[in-house]
Design a protein around this motif. Sequence first.
Motif, mmCIF file in Angstrom:
data_model
loop_
_atom_site.group_PDB
_atom_site.id
_atom_site.type_symbol
_atom_site.label_atom_id
_atom_site.label_comp_id
_atom_site.label_asym_id
_atom_site.label_seq_id
_atom_site.Cartn_x
_atom_site.Cartn_y
_atom_site.Cartn_z
ATOM 1 N N LEU A 87 -7.527 9.563 8.383
ATOM 2 C CA LEU A 87 -6.952 8.235 8.517
ATOM 3 C C LEU A 87 -6.610 7.982 9.987
ATOM 4 O O LEU A 87 -6.590 8.919 10.787
ATOM 5 C CB LEU A 87 -5.689 8.094 7.661
ATOM 6 C CG LEU A 87 -5.863 8.222 6.146
ATOM 7 C CD1 LEU A 87 -4.505 8.249 5.464
ATOM 8 C CD2 LEU A 87 -6.705 7.087 5.594
ATOM 9 N N PRO A 106 0.832 -1.211 0.000
ATOM 10 C CA PRO A 106 0.000 0.000 0.000
ATOM 11 C C PRO A 106 0.861 1.253 0.000
ATOM 12 O O PRO A 106 2.089 1.189 -0.066
ATOM 13 C CB PRO A 106 -0.798 -0.140 1.306
ATOM 14 C CG PRO A 106 0.059 -0.986 2.188
ATOM 15 C CD PRO A 106 0.770 -1.943 1.271
ATOM 16 N N ARG A 107 0.224 2.377 0.096
ATOM 17 C CA ARG A 107 0.919 3.663 -0.001
ATOM 18 C C ARG A 107 1.962 3.824 1.103
ATOM 19 O O ARG A 107 1.729 3.442 2.246
ATOM 20 C CB ARG A 107 -0.114 4.794 0.088
ATOM 21 C CG ARG A 107 0.484 6.195 0.108
ATOM 22 C CD ARG A 107 -0.610 7.235 0.195
ATOM 23 N NE ARG A 107 -0.045 8.574 0.327
ATOM 24 C CZ ARG A 107 -0.790 9.678 0.481
ATOM 25 N NH1 ARG A 107 -2.101 9.586 0.511
ATOM 26 N NH2 ARG A 107 -0.205 10.867 0.600
ATOM 27 N N TYR A 120 -4.456 3.192 8.668
ATOM 28 C CA TYR A 120 -5.723 2.535 8.374
ATOM 29 C C TYR A 120 -6.806 3.539 7.983
ATOM 30 O O TYR A 120 -6.662 4.753 8.178
ATOM 31 C CB TYR A 120 -6.214 1.759 9.602
ATOM 32 C CG TYR A 120 -5.453 0.500 9.915
ATOM 33 C CD1 TYR A 120 -5.748 -0.695 9.272
ATOM 34 C CD2 TYR A 120 -4.448 0.493 10.878
ATOM 35 C CE1 TYR A 120 -5.064 -1.868 9.580
ATOM 36 C CE2 TYR A 120 -3.757 -0.672 11.185
ATOM 37 C CZ TYR A 120 -4.080 -1.849 10.531
ATOM 38 O OH TYR A 120 -3.404 -2.994 10.831
ATOM 39 N N GLU A 121 -7.894 2.985 7.474
ATOM 40 C CA GLU A 121 -9.105 3.779 7.287
ATOM 41 C C GLU A 121 -9.562 4.303 8.655
ATOM 42 O O GLU A 121 -9.340 3.667 9.683
ATOM 43 C CB GLU A 121 -10.221 2.921 6.680
ATOM 44 C CG GLU A 121 -9.914 2.381 5.296
ATOM 45 C CD GLU A 121 -10.949 1.382 4.826
ATOM 46 O OE1 GLU A 121 -11.220 1.336 3.630
ATOM 47 O OE2 GLU A 121 -11.476 0.638 5.685
ATOM 48 N N ARG A 169 -9.010 -7.887 2.403
ATOM 49 C CA ARG A 169 -9.998 -6.952 1.883
ATOM 50 C C ARG A 169 -11.397 -7.517 2.085
ATOM 51 O O ARG A 169 -11.781 -8.516 1.473
ATOM 52 C CB ARG A 169 -9.747 -6.682 0.396
ATOM 53 C CG ARG A 169 -8.430 -5.957 0.125
ATOM 54 C CD ARG A 169 -8.459 -4.559 0.713
ATOM 55 N NE ARG A 169 -7.192 -3.856 0.544
ATOM 56 C CZ ARG A 169 -6.951 -2.634 1.011
ATOM 57 N NH1 ARG A 169 -7.893 -1.997 1.688
ATOM 58 N NH2 ARG A 169 -5.784 -2.062 0.828
ATOM 59 N N SER A 184 -2.216 -6.054 3.907
ATOM 60 C CA SER A 184 -2.821 -5.273 2.823
ATOM 61 C C SER A 184 -3.713 -6.126 1.934
ATOM 62 O O SER A 184 -4.569 -5.600 1.217
ATOM 63 C CB SER A 184 -1.724 -4.614 1.983
ATOM 64 O OG SER A 184 -0.956 -5.591 1.299
ATOM 65 N N GLY A 241 -9.580 -1.466 6.415
ATOM 66 C CA GLY A 241 -8.592 -1.582 5.355
ATOM 67 C C GLY A 241 -7.293 -0.870 5.688
ATOM 68 O O GLY A 241 -7.286 0.207 6.282
ATOM 69 N N LYS A 254 -9.039 14.127 3.898
ATOM 70 C CA LYS A 254 -9.365 12.732 4.204
ATOM 71 C C LYS A 254 -8.780 12.360 5.558
ATOM 72 O O LYS A 254 -7.656 12.721 5.889
ATOM 73 C CB LYS A 254 -8.794 11.812 3.129
ATOM 74 C CG LYS A 254 -9.104 10.333 3.376
ATOM 75 C CD LYS A 254 -8.544 9.451 2.270
ATOM 76 C CE LYS A 254 -8.857 7.988 2.519
ATOM 77 N NZ LYS A 254 -8.341 7.114 1.439
ATOM 78 N N GLU A 312 -4.439 1.364 4.620
ATOM 79 C CA GLU A 312 -4.241 2.392 3.609
ATOM 80 C C GLU A 312 -2.762 2.625 3.308
ATOM 81 O O GLU A 312 -2.412 3.075 2.222
ATOM 82 C CB GLU A 312 -4.875 3.706 4.072
ATOM 83 C CG GLU A 312 -6.383 3.668 4.163
ATOM 84 C CD GLU A 312 -7.036 3.771 2.795
ATOM 85 O OE1 GLU A 312 -6.564 4.570 1.962
ATOM 86 O OE2 GLU A 312 -8.015 3.040 2.553
ATOM 87 N N GLY A 313 -1.891 2.376 4.259
ATOM 88 C CA GLY A 313 -0.476 2.657 4.035
ATOM 89 C C GLY A 313 0.362 2.225 5.216
ATOM 90 O O GLY A 313 -0.131 1.617 6.178
#
Length: 709
Positions: free
Chosen positions: A457, A417-418, A507-508, A486, A483, A492, A455, A494-495
């Motif tokens: 996080l 992920p990012r 995370y979200e 899903r 990661s 989820g 956004k 995120e990075g």
Amino acid sequence: MVRNSELQIYVVAAVGLWVVISTPNCFGFTDPRDILAINSLYAALGFPPLMGWLLAGGDPCYEGWQGVQCVNYNITGIVLNDANLGGELGENLGAFASIIQMDLSNNHIGGSIPYNLPLTLKTLFLFGNQITGSIPESLSTLSQLTDLSLNKNHLSGVIPDSFQQLMALTNLDLSANNLSGTLPPSMANLSSISILHLQNNHLTGVLNVLEDLPLIDLDIENNLFSGPIPPKLLSVPNFRSSGNPFNTTIIRSPSALSPSSTFDTQPPDSSPGIQAFGPSSSDLPHISGQQKSTLSKKVVWLAISGFLILVLLTLGVCFRVSRCRKEKSAIKVGDHMKNSMLNSSSSNPTQHKENGPTLNDNGSNNSLRSSKLKEEKTVTISTNRPPQLLDAEKVDVKPVSVPTTIGGNRSRNVNLPRYFSIASLQQYTNSFSQTNFIGRGMLGTVYKAQLPNNKLLAVKKLENAASRSWSDEAFMNLVSNVSKLRHENIVGLEGYCCEHGQQLLVYEYCKNGTLHEALHVDDSIHEKLSWNARIHLALQAAKALEYLHEVCQPLVVHKNFKSANILLDEELNIRVSDCGLSPLIPLMFNSQLQGSGYGAPELESGSYTYQSDVYSFGVVMLELLTGRKAHDRSRPRGEQFLVRWAVPRLHDIEALSRMVDPSLDAAYSSKSLSRFADIISLCVQAEPEFRPPMSEIVRNLLHMIKLNH
């Protein structure tokens, strides 16, 4: 002579003692120890106009005194920043029984910091006041402390050598005081520290004690620190050091050298510890033999350094050329493989369907249920296993390349992920400030982060001992596997961040907190949890575990399933957190899980199976049914552990009706209630082999919902 402040304390103590003796029931809800402590603080502060506060007695938690935070009958926080407070802190803060947060910042409080501080404190904010005296040595007793801000006061003296036990401290701010002396040796024990501000004091000595700390923000400006800066500190992402008389090697008899050739001081822009060389010795007349020898040695070392730099540059060029060739070769091979796959696909268009698993309507893998479930779900996970990914040996997991920095450009595996840098996360979380603090769990601390596009996080800083022992490569493998998880009911990933010894997961963000808070703390959300809503929540949580146990590859055991790790999104849907992080859980956690009320009986033997997750799920269902906590010390001894108290009542319809959460107001059918209790009874059976798989639980809950409609 007795000072006024001491007289006030004596008066409060006498009045409080009289209240306790004469009217033992007057305290009502709040712990009497907390009442006496807050009465004493009120007197020490000079009786400020705070809503609800009293000199003696009262009920702070029940009556909602201004700035007072409570959990059950204990005061857990006092937040009165910018409240125009004066007076002093008094000498009775240590009487608070369970306080974890105290924020009295930006007031006019004077006096000194009391020696007797509450041992339960996690955050103490006293910055922006008029506090004098020294920092008390009793700081060493605050082993749970995570954030300490004493900046912008009038503190003096040395920093006490009292950090031996402060392993959890992440943020320490002592700036803008009158502190002097050297940094204490015990500062080297601050294994969790990430932010350290010492600027604008009179501190002296060297910085060696800080060089191995996991810092991301270090400010030591405007002090009297000397000696070269340790090279490790130069890699701290946000490091500020100007205004200190840092020195390098001093050359004798500087008068013998011309002004342009002296090199006993360091240019402002040069790196500490690296000297700036002037003209060669042949250009300097009248130099003694000793000075000529010194300069000759420096010239030799300069030549050697230049040669090594040339060799390194040559190797770097060769490396980049080799890498470019490999990348071009990989591209060609990839194109060839892609063409081959396209040709193969065109010749057999149904091949991918035949090889892939079939899923039922619930998203479960039917083949896993029929052929693999009994074998794989009963495998015992040994607590003696080394840190590695759960069940990784069952599948072909390719190692993930660790991010490396070459020429300032970070390369990483495209399947990850990012990537977030430490500097960016620091910016998005406002330097991991207390205002962005979400909570602290067994694996670390979670902060809210806001990106430039607004956004939100959630950033989890892994801080437990198990994660600190992990290599970057092991952490990257963990990130890769997490990661891949899903599912609509799993939070989820995120990075991530892996930099300067820090390991963070991004995370979200879930707006409505945890299921634990919804059931036991947040009344506004609790009111929305109708009977049908609770069945749907149980179903969503069950689907998340079904996915982990029976669908994803490799299969995953959660190992820390509880209401505090079940989040609620904006629409009050379940999002299970900490999935795939079981390799980070320490070995001694089994006993802790049992003590929390979620642990299955087999944990006593040191084993944890998929069925242990099923047991924990049954405890969460009991919380949904009763509105009670899994373990509640405030209840009578026989009712403290929810499973022990509830199981004998699950098959008695009258007793079952009495144990239902009163807030539901009997808005449910007896048949639905009985079915819900039957599922719970199966999940919390003592023998793990008798507990059903999560797929069966999902089917039963779906059947309940259909019957209700």
